[in-house]
Write a protein that holds these residues in place. Structure first.
Motif, PDB file in Angstrom:
ATOM      1  N   GLY A  15       0.814  -1.211   0.000  1.00  0.00           N
ATOM      2  CA  GLY A  15       0.000   0.000   0.000  1.00  0.00           C
ATOM      3  C   GLY A  15       0.848   1.262   0.000  1.00  0.00           C
ATOM      4  O   GLY A  15       2.079   1.215  -0.016  1.00  0.00           O
ATOM      5  N   SER A  16       0.153   2.401   0.036  1.00  0.00           N
ATOM      6  CA  SER A  16       0.816   3.695  -0.016  1.00  0.00           C
ATOM      7  C   SER A  16       0.291   4.625   1.068  1.00  0.00           C
ATOM      8  O   SER A  16      -0.863   4.507   1.504  1.00  0.00           O
ATOM      9  N   ARG A  18       1.015   9.014   2.318  1.00  0.00           N
ATOM     10  CA  ARG A  18       1.721  10.268   2.081  1.00  0.00           C
ATOM     11  C   ARG A  18       1.776  11.038   3.391  1.00  0.00           C
ATOM     12  O   ARG A  18       0.746  11.417   3.941  1.00  0.00           O
ATOM     13  N   ARG A  66      11.096   3.556  -3.730  1.00  0.00           N
ATOM     14  CA  ARG A  66       9.744   3.362  -3.183  1.00  0.00           C
ATOM     15  C   ARG A  66       9.213   4.646  -2.534  1.00  0.00           C
ATOM     16  O   ARG A  66       8.005   4.900  -2.557  1.00  0.00           O
ATOM     17  N   PHE A  67      10.103   5.418  -1.936  1.00  0.00           N
ATOM     18  CA  PHE A  67       9.719   6.650  -1.254  1.00  0.00           C
ATOM     19  C   PHE A  67      10.194   7.851  -2.068  1.00  0.00           C
ATOM     20  O   PHE A  67      11.258   7.805  -2.701  1.00  0.00           O
ATOM     21  N   THR A  68       9.424   8.938  -2.004  1.00  0.00           N
ATOM     22  CA  THR A  68       9.803  10.173  -2.674  1.00  0.00           C
ATOM     23  C   THR A  68       9.610  11.342  -1.718  1.00  0.00           C
ATOM     24  O   THR A  68       8.507  11.541  -1.202  1.00  0.00           O
ATOM     25  N   GLN A  81       6.108  10.673   0.079  1.00  0.00           N
ATOM     26  CA  GLN A  81       5.231   9.721  -0.584  1.00  0.00           C
ATOM     27  C   GLN A  81       5.847   8.339  -0.433  1.00  0.00           C
ATOM     28  O   GLN A  81       6.973   8.111  -0.863  1.00  0.00           O
ATOM     29  N   ASP A  83       5.389   4.424  -1.248  1.00  0.00           N
ATOM     30  CA  ASP A  83       4.718   3.407  -2.058  1.00  0.00           C
ATOM     31  C   ASP A  83       5.343   2.041  -1.806  1.00  0.00           C
ATOM     32  O   ASP A  83       6.434   1.942  -1.257  1.00  0.00           O
ATOM     33  N   SER A  84       4.634   1.013  -2.210  1.00  0.00           N
ATOM     34  CA  SER A  84       5.126  -0.366  -2.040  1.00  0.00           C
ATOM     35  C   SER A  84       5.605  -0.609  -0.616  1.00  0.00           C
ATOM     36  O   SER A  84       6.696  -1.150  -0.390  1.00  0.00           O
ATOM     37  N   LEU A  85       4.799  -0.220   0.327  1.00  0.00           N
ATOM     38  CA  LEU A  85       5.198  -0.326   1.731  1.00  0.00           C
ATOM     39  C   LEU A  85       5.365  -1.773   2.165  1.00  0.00           C
ATOM     40  O   LEU A  85       4.660  -2.678   1.696  1.00  0.00           O
TER      41      LEU A  85
END
Length: 126
Positions: A15-16, A18, A66-68, A81, A83-85
């Motif tokens: 999941g994601s 923010r 994966r993170f931004t 952000q 993602d792909s946690l």
């Protein structure tokens, strides 16, 4: 400067989320902001940082791709952000700020930052 972190929660693997970090003042336009995290029983560790001067971003290896990390220059709000946690991302996430521009090796150290947010819990279930 006070920092208000938000956006944490419970998500499943893959999941994601923010995260946001809003400062109490827009007065600062220089320095470096960063995200750290701390899991139960572990030391606080660097996640990502962003320099104001040139916009350079830095990540710990396990979150790269994966993170931004990003920043709204108008409000100085910092975002992460995620993602792909993965379950190993579970921790309390903290935002931090320094008025300085630490060298790359030092900006990964908690001691490089003078101001800290209160933390937001991120839990990733398997």
């Amino acid at each position: 400067v006070q920092l208000q972190a938000s956006g944490g929660g419970l998500v499943r693997t893959g999941g994601s989320l923010r995260l946001s970090c809003a400062p109490s003042t827009r007065a600062f336009g220089t320095g470096t902001m960063a995200w750290f995290r701390q899991a139960p029983g572990k030391e606080r560790e660097f996640v990502a940082a962003k320099r104001f001067a040139n916009g350079s971003a830095y990540y710990r290896e396990s979150v790269r791709g994966r993170f931004t990390i990003s920043r709204d220059s108008a409000t100085n709000t910092l975002y992460l952000q995620m993602d792909s946690l993965k379950p190993e991302d579970t921790a309390v996430y903290y935002c931090a700020y320094t008025e300085r521009t630490p060298i790359v090796s030092y900006l990964r150290e908690p001691s490089a930052y003078e101001y800290w947010g209160q933390g937001t819990q991120v839990t990733v279930s398997s």
